[in-house]
Motif scaffolding. Structure first.
Motif, short mmCIF file in Angstrom:
data_model
loop_
_atom_site.label_atom_id
_atom_site.label_comp_id
_atom_site.label_asym_id
_atom_site.label_seq_id
_atom_site.Cartn_x
_atom_site.Cartn_y
_atom_site.Cartn_z
N PHE A 175 19.93 27.52 53.65
CA PHE A 175 21.24 28.10 53.37
C PHE A 175 21.48 28.27 51.88
CE2 PHE A 175 25.64 27.16 52.10
CZ PHE A 175 26.19 28.38 52.45
N ALA A 232 19.44 31.14 50.49
CA ALA A 232 20.03 32.44 50.88
C ALA A 232 21.31 32.70 50.09
CB ALA A 232 20.31 32.46 52.38
N TYR A 233 22.12 31.69 49.91
CA TYR A 233 23.40 31.85 49.21
C TYR A 233 23.20 32.29 47.77
CZ TYR A 233 28.06 30.85 47.44
OH TYR A 233 29.29 30.96 46.84
N HIS A 234 22.18 31.75 47.12
CA HIS A 234 21.97 32.05 45.71
C HIS A 234 21.11 33.29 45.45
CE1 HIS A 234 24.07 28.70 43.94
NE2 HIS A 234 23.54 27.91 44.85
N GLU A 267 20.01 35.79 48.09
CA GLU A 267 20.03 36.89 49.05
C GLU A 267 21.18 37.85 48.75
OE1 GLU A 267 18.19 38.94 51.64
OE2 GLU A 267 17.48 36.90 51.45
N TYR A 271 24.59 40.00 53.06
CA TYR A 271 25.54 38.99 53.52
C TYR A 271 25.22 38.50 54.93
CZ TYR A 271 29.86 36.54 54.54
OH TYR A 271 30.76 35.59 54.89
N ILE A 317 22.91 35.49 54.76
CA ILE A 317 23.65 34.30 54.33
C ILE A 317 24.47 33.75 55.49
CG2 ILE A 317 25.42 33.42 52.75
CD1 ILE A 317 24.54 35.67 50.81
N GLU A 318 25.13 34.65 56.20
CA GLU A 318 25.95 34.25 57.33
C GLU A 318 25.11 33.59 58.43
OE1 GLU A 318 29.49 36.29 59.93
OE2 GLU A 318 27.77 37.53 59.37
N LYS A 335 22.23 32.00 58.06
CA LYS A 335 21.79 30.68 57.58
C LYS A 335 22.93 29.67 57.63
CE LYS A 335 17.60 31.92 56.66
NZ LYS A 335 16.47 31.49 57.46
#
Length: 84
Positions: free
Chosen positions: A40, A43-45, A47, A50, A53-54, A56
């Motif tokens: 997560f 992915a947040y940093h 990717e 969206y 990210i969602e 993950k």
């Protein structure tokens, strides 16, 4: 299983405390939780999509929910102490 780790992961995720979530990822004994947090945060940093990210985030939250259910059933079956 340390139920406190799952509660902390949920709290840090809800409050967007990514530094504390990273520390929890390193310190927890649950390798599955650690891997979900790692995926997560990566992915947040990094990717741009969206939906990734969602996905993950939902994967992490589903695992936390599952682990909490397992931890609750374990504590109901085995008493921590006996008065007899």
């Amino acid at each position: 299983m340390n139920k406190l780790d799952y509660d902390r992961a949920l709290y840090y995720t809800h409050r967007s405390e990514w530094d504390n979530l990273l520390i929890l990822m390193v310190r927890t004994k649950d390798q599955f939780l650690s891997k979900r947090i790692e995926q997560f945060l990566h992915a947040y940093h990094f990717e741009h999509d969206y939906t990734v990210i969602e996905n993950k985030l939902y994967s992490l939250l589903r695992y936390i929910d599952h682990a909490n259910e397992i931890a609750e059933s374990d504590t109901n079956e085995i008493p921590m102490y006996s008065l007899s």
